[in-house]
Design a protein around this motif. Structure first.
Motif, PDB file in Angstrom:
ATOM      1  N   ALA A  31      -3.640   2.868   0.840  1.00  0.00           N
ATOM      2  CA  ALA A  31      -5.066   3.185   0.725  1.00  0.00           C
ATOM      3  C   ALA A  31      -5.480   4.363   1.596  1.00  0.00           C
ATOM      4  O   ALA A  31      -6.634   4.794   1.533  1.00  0.00           O
ATOM      5  CB  ALA A  31      -5.886   1.958   1.116  1.00  0.00           C
ATOM      6  N   SER A  32      -4.561   4.902   2.381  1.00  0.00           N
ATOM      7  CA  SER A  32      -4.935   5.985   3.289  1.00  0.00           C
ATOM      8  C   SER A  32      -4.991   7.321   2.547  1.00  0.00           C
ATOM      9  O   SER A  32      -4.423   7.489   1.476  1.00  0.00           O
ATOM     10  CB  SER A  32      -3.956   6.072   4.461  1.00  0.00           C
ATOM     11  OG  SER A  32      -2.675   6.396   3.995  1.00  0.00           O
ATOM     12  N   SER A  33      -5.673   8.262   3.152  1.00  0.00           N
ATOM     13  CA  SER A  33      -5.847   9.589   2.571  1.00  0.00           C
ATOM     14  C   SER A  33      -4.648  10.463   2.912  1.00  0.00           C
ATOM     15  O   SER A  33      -4.087  10.370   4.001  1.00  0.00           O
ATOM     16  CB  SER A  33      -7.121  10.218   3.134  1.00  0.00           C
ATOM     17  OG  SER A  33      -7.199  11.572   2.769  1.00  0.00           O
ATOM     18  N   ARG A  34      -4.270  11.329   1.993  1.00  0.00           N
ATOM     19  CA  ARG A  34      -3.165  12.264   2.246  1.00  0.00           C
ATOM     20  C   ARG A  34      -3.575  13.380   3.200  1.00  0.00           C
ATOM     21  O   ARG A  34      -2.739  14.023   3.801  1.00  0.00           O
ATOM     22  CB  ARG A  34      -2.694  12.885   0.942  1.00  0.00           C
ATOM     23  CG  ARG A  34      -1.983  11.940   0.039  1.00  0.00           C
ATOM     24  CD  ARG A  34      -1.552  12.670  -1.228  1.00  0.00           C
ATOM     25  NE  ARG A  34      -1.063  11.746  -2.217  1.00  0.00           N
ATOM     26  CZ  ARG A  34       0.158  11.237  -2.221  1.00  0.00           C
ATOM     27  NH1 ARG A  34       1.000  11.569  -1.285  1.00  0.00           N
ATOM     28  NH2 ARG A  34       0.529  10.387  -3.149  1.00  0.00           N
ATOM     29  N   ASP A  35      -4.857  13.649   3.286  1.00  0.00           N
ATOM     30  CA  ASP A  35      -5.354  14.740   4.130  1.00  0.00           C
ATOM     31  C   ASP A  35      -5.759  14.216   5.497  1.00  0.00           C
ATOM     32  O   ASP A  35      -6.383  13.158   5.597  1.00  0.00           O
ATOM     33  CB  ASP A  35      -6.555  15.409   3.468  1.00  0.00           C
ATOM     34  CG  ASP A  35      -6.204  15.980   2.102  1.00  0.00           C
ATOM     35  OD1 ASP A  35      -5.098  16.534   1.973  1.00  0.00           O
ATOM     36  OD2 ASP A  35      -7.019  15.846   1.171  1.00  0.00           O
ATOM     37  N   PRO A  36      -5.442  14.955   6.564  1.00  0.00           N
ATOM     38  CA  PRO A  36      -5.828  14.494   7.900  1.00  0.00           C
ATOM     39  C   PRO A  36      -7.342  14.511   8.083  1.00  0.00           C
ATOM     40  O   PRO A  36      -8.037  15.353   7.515  1.00  0.00           O
ATOM     41  CB  PRO A  36      -5.153  15.479   8.839  1.00  0.00           C
ATOM     42  CG  PRO A  36      -4.776  16.641   8.013  1.00  0.00           C
ATOM     43  CD  PRO A  36      -4.694  16.189   6.587  1.00  0.00           C
ATOM     44  N   LYS A  37      -7.821  13.569   8.849  1.00  0.00           N
ATOM     45  CA  LYS A  37      -9.249  13.496   9.153  1.00  0.00           C
ATOM     46  C   LYS A  37      -9.588  14.532  10.222  1.00  0.00           C
ATOM     47  O   LYS A  37      -8.748  14.872  11.053  1.00  0.00           O
ATOM     48  CB  LYS A  37      -9.603  12.104   9.684  1.00  0.00           C
ATOM     49  CG  LYS A  37      -9.391  11.016   8.674  1.00  0.00           C
ATOM     50  CD  LYS A  37      -9.701   9.671   9.277  1.00  0.00           C
ATOM     51  CE  LYS A  37      -9.402   8.564   8.289  1.00  0.00           C
ATOM     52  NZ  LYS A  37      -9.562   7.250   8.870  1.00  0.00           N
ATOM     53  N   ALA A  54       0.436  14.649   9.975  1.00  0.00           N
ATOM     54  CA  ALA A  54      -0.021  14.789   8.592  1.00  0.00           C
ATOM     55  C   ALA A  54       1.163  14.710   7.626  1.00  0.00           C
ATOM     56  O   ALA A  54       1.080  14.072   6.566  1.00  0.00           O
ATOM     57  CB  ALA A  54      -0.764  16.105   8.419  1.00  0.00           C
ATOM     58  N   LYS A  55       2.271  15.341   7.994  1.00  0.00           N
ATOM     59  CA  LYS A  55       3.485  15.292   7.176  1.00  0.00           C
ATOM     60  C   LYS A  55       3.977  13.850   7.060  1.00  0.00           C
ATOM     61  O   LYS A  55       4.382  13.403   5.985  1.00  0.00           O
ATOM     62  CB  LYS A  55       4.555  16.175   7.815  1.00  0.00           C
ATOM     63  CG  LYS A  55       5.856  16.229   7.081  1.00  0.00           C
ATOM     64  CD  LYS A  55       6.838  17.131   7.815  1.00  0.00           C
ATOM     65  CE  LYS A  55       8.219  17.038   7.244  1.00  0.00           C
ATOM     66  NZ  LYS A  55       9.190  17.816   8.013  1.00  0.00           N
ATOM     67  N   CYS A  56       3.922  13.134   8.162  1.00  0.00           N
ATOM     68  CA  CYS A  56       4.331  11.728   8.177  1.00  0.00           C
ATOM     69  C   CYS A  56       3.475  10.913   7.217  1.00  0.00           C
ATOM     70  O   CYS A  56       3.990  10.123   6.427  1.00  0.00           O
ATOM     71  CB  CYS A  56       4.189  11.173   9.594  1.00  0.00           C
ATOM     72  SG  CYS A  56       4.178   9.383   9.691  1.00  0.00           S
ATOM     73  N   ASN A  57       2.178  11.093   7.290  1.00  0.00           N
ATOM     74  CA  ASN A  57       1.286  10.309   6.452  1.00  0.00           C
ATOM     75  C   ASN A  57       1.556  10.573   4.969  1.00  0.00           C
ATOM     76  O   ASN A  57       1.636   9.638   4.173  1.00  0.00           O
ATOM     77  CB  ASN A  57      -0.169  10.616   6.801  1.00  0.00           C
ATOM     78  CG  ASN A  57      -1.100   9.575   6.259  1.00  0.00           C
ATOM     79  OD1 ASN A  57      -0.803   8.398   6.291  1.00  0.00           O
ATOM     80  ND2 ASN A  57      -2.233  10.016   5.760  1.00  0.00           N
ATOM     81  N   ARG A  58       1.725  11.840   4.598  1.00  0.00           N
ATOM     82  CA  ARG A  58       2.013  12.167   3.197  1.00  0.00           C
ATOM     83  C   ARG A  58       3.339  11.558   2.763  1.00  0.00           C
ATOM     84  O   ARG A  58       3.450  11.008   1.669  1.00  0.00           O
ATOM     85  CB  ARG A  58       2.029  13.688   3.007  1.00  0.00           C
ATOM     86  CG  ARG A  58       0.638  14.304   3.019  1.00  0.00           C
ATOM     87  CD  ARG A  58       0.667  15.766   2.606  1.00  0.00           C
ATOM     88  NE  ARG A  58       1.467  16.581   3.506  1.00  0.00           N
ATOM     89  CZ  ARG A  58       1.010  17.167   4.596  1.00  0.00           C
ATOM     90  NH1 ARG A  58      -0.244  17.025   4.945  1.00  0.00           N
ATOM     91  NH2 ARG A  58       1.808  17.909   5.345  1.00  0.00           N
ATOM     92  N   ARG A  59       4.353  11.652   3.642  1.00  0.00           N
ATOM     93  CA  ARG A  59       5.667  11.097   3.282  1.00  0.00           C
ATOM     94  C   ARG A  59       5.608   9.577   3.118  1.00  0.00           C
ATOM     95  O   ARG A  59       6.180   9.021   2.181  1.00  0.00           O
ATOM     96  CB  ARG A  59       6.704  11.466   4.342  1.00  0.00           C
ATOM     97  CG  ARG A  59       8.077  10.887   4.043  1.00  0.00           C
ATOM     98  CD  ARG A  59       9.101  11.356   5.050  1.00  0.00           C
ATOM     99  NE  ARG A  59      10.291  10.552   5.012  1.00  0.00           N
ATOM    100  CZ  ARG A  59      11.267  10.658   4.127  1.00  0.00           C
ATOM    101  NH1 ARG A  59      11.186  11.569   3.184  1.00  0.00           N
ATOM    102  NH2 ARG A  59      12.323   9.880   4.166  1.00  0.00           N
TER     103      ARG A  59
END
Length: 98
Positions: A31-37, A54-59
């Motif tokens: 449910a998280s966003s791909r773009d950093p806040k 940010a790379k971690c979150n997208r991966r």
């Protein structure tokens, strides 16, 4: 001062608590966003750390979607996500400390 016999127990309890928190946090990855806040006023983060996070979150999101598409059970996908998240947190903490 702690006795030598309880010192290891405290470390085990702390590690278990962190592990549980990590698995619980992994349930929120889809449910998280791909773009950093944007950062809150007054917060500062090194640009390299911010890019790495940010790379971690997208991966993590991409891997979670791939596991779901492959038919993995949600709990299996969640544990795999939590394990990878732990590695990323370790890496980001090392970058921030340097």
């Amino acid at each position: 001062m702690q006795s030598p016999s309880t010192k290891g127990t405290d470390i085990f309890v702390a590690a278990r608590f962190v592990s549980i928190c990590n698995v619980e946090a992994a349930w929120h990855v889809p449910a998280s966003s791909r773009d950093p806040k944007p950062l809150a006023p007054g917060q500062e983060v090194a640009p390299a750390v911010r890019r790495h996070a940010a790379k971690c979150n997208r991966r993590l999101i991409d891997r979670r979607e791939a596991m779901a598409a492959a038919g993995k059970r949600p709990c299996v996908a969640n544990c795999a996500t939590a394990r990878e998240m732990a590695c990323w947190v370790w890496a980001i903490a090392g970058m921030a400390a340097a």
